[in-house]
Design a protein around this motif. Structure first.
Motif, PDB file in Angstrom:
ATOM      1  N   LYS A  84      53.124  38.568  47.950  1.00 22.29           N
ATOM      2  CA  LYS A  84      53.525  39.745  48.751  1.00 22.29           C
ATOM      3  C   LYS A  84      52.315  40.365  49.457  1.00 22.29           C
ATOM      4  N   THR A  85      51.270  40.584  48.665  1.00 17.45           N
ATOM      5  CA  THR A  85      50.089  41.220  49.254  1.00 17.45           C
ATOM      6  C   THR A  85      49.473  40.309  50.307  1.00 17.45           C
ATOM      7  N   THR A  86      49.449  39.027  50.001  1.00 18.11           N
ATOM      8  CA  THR A  86      48.878  38.071  50.958  1.00 18.11           C
ATOM      9  C   THR A  86      49.686  38.089  52.254  1.00 18.11           C
TER      10      THR A  86
HETATM   11  N1  LIG Z   1      49.589  30.611  49.528  1.00 13.72           N
HETATM   12  C1  LIG Z   1      48.797  30.782  48.484  1.00 13.72           C
HETATM   13  N2  LIG Z   1      48.133  29.742  47.966  1.00 13.72           N
HETATM   14  C2  LIG Z   1      47.344  29.896  46.896  1.00 13.72           C
HETATM   15  N3  LIG Z   1      47.142  31.069  46.268  1.00 13.72           N
HETATM   16  C3  LIG Z   1      47.762  32.142  46.734  1.00 13.72           C
HETATM   17  C4  LIG Z   1      48.633  32.058  47.863  1.00 13.72           C
HETATM   18  N4  LIG Z   1      49.133  33.295  48.094  1.00 13.72           N
HETATM   19  C5  LIG Z   1      48.614  34.110  47.162  1.00 13.72           C
HETATM   20  N5  LIG Z   1      47.793  33.419  46.349  1.00 13.72           N
HETATM   21  C6  LIG Z   1      47.050  33.959  45.199  1.00 13.72           C
HETATM   22  O1  LIG Z   1      48.000  34.350  44.220  1.00 13.72           O
HETATM   23  C7  LIG Z   1      47.648  35.586  43.654  1.00 13.72           C
HETATM   24  C8  LIG Z   1      48.768  36.576  43.890  1.00 13.72           C
HETATM   25  O2  LIG Z   1      48.900  36.768  45.290  1.00 13.72           O
HETATM   26  P1  LIG Z   1      49.320  38.171  45.866  1.00 13.72           P
HETATM   27  O3  LIG Z   1      49.427  38.025  47.334  1.00 13.72           O
HETATM   28  O4  LIG Z   1      48.418  39.231  45.334  1.00 13.72           O
HETATM   29  O5  LIG Z   1      50.759  38.271  45.239  1.00 13.72           O
HETATM   30  P2  LIG Z   1      51.638  39.535  44.870  1.00 13.72           P
HETATM   31  O6  LIG Z   1      51.191  40.664  45.749  1.00 13.72           O
HETATM   32  O7  LIG Z   1      53.026  39.071  45.168  1.00 13.72           O
HETATM   33  O8  LIG Z   1      51.412  39.787  43.419  1.00 13.72           O
HETATM   34  C9  LIG Z   1      46.342  36.029  44.279  1.00 13.72           C
HETATM   35  O9  LIG Z   1      45.306  35.678  43.431  1.00 13.72           O
HETATM   36  C10 LIG Z   1      46.305  35.214  45.562  1.00 13.72           C
HETATM   37  O10 LIG Z   1      44.990  34.938  45.924  1.00 13.72           O
END
Ligand SMILES: Nc1ncnc2c1ncn2[C@@H]1O[C@H](COP(=O)(O)OP(=O)(O)O)[C@@H](O)[C@H]1O
Ligand SMILES: Nc1ccn([C@@H]2O[C@H](COP(=O)(O)O)[C@@H](O)[C@H]2O)c(=O)n1
Length: 592
Positions: A166-168
């Motif tokens: 989500k954050t990504t």
């Molecule tokens: N497409 C991706 N491929 C590999 N790792 C990812 C990907 N998207 C997110 N991550 C990693 O997964 C973890 C959770 O991502 P994040 O965006 O913070 O998710 P959320 O906000 O849904 O908890 C982070 O450490 C991020 O770096």
């Protein structure tokens, strides 16, 4: 990819658990009931070759960092991951590995991000360094229209399982949007404060952080409502290591776009109705678990066993029971999260279209607005006496040396301030003269008067105010023009905490289109100052500026010594006075 080539969700849409089912750790991670499946038929699903977006609404922004002392001081511009020149990388660490590949490193082996994403990012290039403050390159843009009325931010909700990306996705949308004023708000910031007993449970991984009761949804809704109203909010910063809110909060003001992300972003109906676009990040459950293990151990100070225990006891059942079913609300479903560039692109395009429709060009609109010739009643123009014309003759003359420019400007400033004072309410008082005879006099009806200067030219008017009002307080607002957009931007505020109780002398040496003055008035109104309690004092204004301000804020008193006919294509007053600040402070660019 072709717009309109939306694809149906493939076979992974299967039967499973729905809201009425009890949470169970044994449930599938892709539980979508028949009802949900049916709902999904009408949804937009963004895959590599997909493309069709449905959403609604659209609008405006900003965020700030606040430093408190005896007065409220705000450096505007610590945009939440929003600066186009310095986006934060989606992940602080190396590419993820599976747990078995030895990726489960010590929590201290790299810099940890332990707090919620609503916190400010740190990579900003300051442009101005004061003795006590640093002012940043990005400012708060106009958050109102030509009528001075608020234009709401466009709010995107991003929902999905824990570590789904989500954050990504949110950060990638921000990068893609290329709008400098985007605020990222995380549901994590709204975790409730735990009791001591709950802390002990959390330490044993026995507290359910995935249940709706763990969040303060009332505060989430209140916060979003205030942001949509352009009002200031203090957002808690959550620490995942301590399970506590930090003592500091983050000040936010709304933005062109607000992205609100969280596992239960679509749970509360009150929150749901505030979202203009709803995005669901749909990532495979195994992938989510792997990412969560890596992240929680590396960044949130957790142990492998604890993460797994919490995952199977709470995270997975909550996903099945609350999160997956909330997919029904989504306008857009993004499979695989941050790597789905097609989806992110399309979301950004759609938002940009909506933002463009409402228009970014406030100053241009103000410069070209048409008004009748009658001047508004709220304008208090000093009589054009030979004395005043004589002073104008000095300061308008391009050959007047700086010392004389300052001298005659100060005289004019004093006159305008004295005139503005006469417009304040006075009450009758009787005093006794040294001869013992009563004198029927007048006294200003308020003791609370505050001068607020629009930096930097307005600062030249502060002394005159201090000379005529003994205990006057002074606030400051820094507004600068963004050279790329031509729009005014708010960079810095310093106002008394109880500003709403004051009569305000808002001071700027010149007013051209009125854009900066309107922004400053908007700031004061957002701090709950009464419109009738504002007197805008200026040496020189334009017809357009007067009309624009009076049209937006009819109750604001406008006090000036002269009104010039127009602005030129660069928004300079014609015939004008030149750049007042440059002439006064001696910072005029040399001819070479
Ligand atoms: N497409 C991706 N491929 C590999 N790792 C990812 C990907 N998207 C997110 N991550 C990693 O997964 C973890 C959770 O991502 P994040 O965006 O913070 O998710 P959320 O906000 O849904 O908890 C982070 O450490 C991020 O770096
Ligand atoms: N003290 C806490 C608070 C929350 N969690 C877990 O965080 C998840 C939500 O954050 P995401 O970034 O993954 O969306 C949620 O699943 C909670 O279990 C926690 O472990 N400790």
């Amino acid at each position: 990819m072709d717009a309109g080539a939306a694809r149906r969700r493939p076979q992974e849409v299967m039967s499973g658990r729905f809201k009425q089912d009890p949470p169970s750790s044994a449930s599938s991670d892709r539980p979508i009931t028949h009802k949900l499946k049916k709902h999904m038929e009408g949804k937009t699903l963004l895959m590599d070759s997909t493309v069709h977006i449905s959403s609604s609404g659209g609008e405006e922004t900003a965020t700030t960092r606040q430093m408190e002392d005896e007065e409220s001081t705000t450096d505007i511009g610590e945009m939440e991951g929003s600066h186009p020149t310095s986006p934060r990388p989606p992940s602080a660490g190396p590419p993820p590995q599976t747990p078995t590949q030895g990726a489960l490193r010590s929590p201290r082996s790299r810099r940890q991000r332990t707090t919620s994403q609503s916190q400010p990012s740190r990579s900003r290039e300051p442009i101005l360094r004061g003795r006590r403050r640093t002012i940043y390159t990005a400012g708060r843009p106009p958050w109102y229209d030509c009528q001075g009325q608020l234009v709401e931010p466009f709010v995107i909700g991003v929902c999905g399982g824990s570590a789904s990306g989500k954050t990504t996705v949110a950060r990638k949308i921000i990068e893609e949007l290329d709008v400098p004023w985007v605020t990222l708000l995380s549901l994590d910031s709204f975790y409730k404060v735990l009791s001591e007993k709950q802390h002990e449970e959390a330490a044993r991984n026995e507290y359910n952080f995935d249940h709706p009761d763990a969040f303060d949804f009332e505060l989430v809704a209140k916060t979003l409502v205030r942001l949509k109203e352009g009002k200031k909010v203090e957002v808690p910063i959550y620490n995942f290591v301590t399970h506590r809110r930090e003592t500091k909060t983050k000040t936010m003001y709304g933005a062109n776009v607000i992205i609100f992300e969280g596992i239960l972003a679509f749970y509360s109906p009150d929150v749901l109705k505030l979202l203009d676009m709803k995005v669901f990040v749909d990532t495979d459950s195994d992938e989510r678990l792997v990412r969560r293990l890596q992240r929680d151990i590396a960044e949130r100070g957790r142990e492998l066993d604890g993460v797994l225990k919490q995952y199977f006891k709470f995270v997975k059942p909550a996903f099945d029971y609350y999160i997956a079913p909330s997919m029904v609300h989504a306008d857009i479903i993004v499979p695989r999260g941050g790597e789905n560039e097609v989806a992110i692109n399309l979301i950004a395009q759609n938002v940009m279209t909506q933002l463009q429709q409402r228009g970014f060009k406030l100053r241009e609109k103000l410069a070209n607005a048409n008004f009748g010739i009658a001047r508004p009643n709220s304008l208090h123009l000093l009589p054009s006496t030979p004395q005043i014309r004589g002073l104008h003759t000095f300061i308008r003359n391009k050959d007047t040396p700086r010392d004389e420019f300052i001298f005659y400007s100060k005289r004019l400033i004093r006159l305008v301030i004295e005139h503005a004072l006469t417009l304040l309410p006075f009450t009758d008082v009787t005093v006794e003269t040294p001869q013992g005879i009563p004198y029927e006099g007048k006294r200003i009806a308020t003791e609370k008067i505050c001068g607020v200067s629009i930096l930097r030219a307005g600062e030249t008017m502060e002394n005159a105010l201090c000379e005529v009002l003994k205990d006057v307080r002074i606030g400051k607002i820094l507004i600068q023009t963004n050279l790329d957009t031509g729009e005014p931007e708010l960079y810095y505020l310093r106002l008394p905490k109880d500003i709403k109780d004051y009569h305000i002398f808002l001071m700027d040496a010149t007013v051209a289109t009125g854009a900066a003055a309107i922004m400053a008035i908007r700031v004061l109104l957002d701090h709950e100052v009464t419109e009738e309690h504002i007197s805008l004092c200026s040496l020189l204004m334009t017809e357009q500026g007067v009309h624009n301000i009076a049209y937006a804020f009819p109750k604001v008193r406008i006090v000036t010594t002269a009104v010039d006919p127009c602005v030129n294509e660069k928004f300079y007053i014609v015939p004008g006075i030149g750049n007042f600040g440059d002439r006064y402070f001696g910072t005029e660019p040399s001819d070479q």
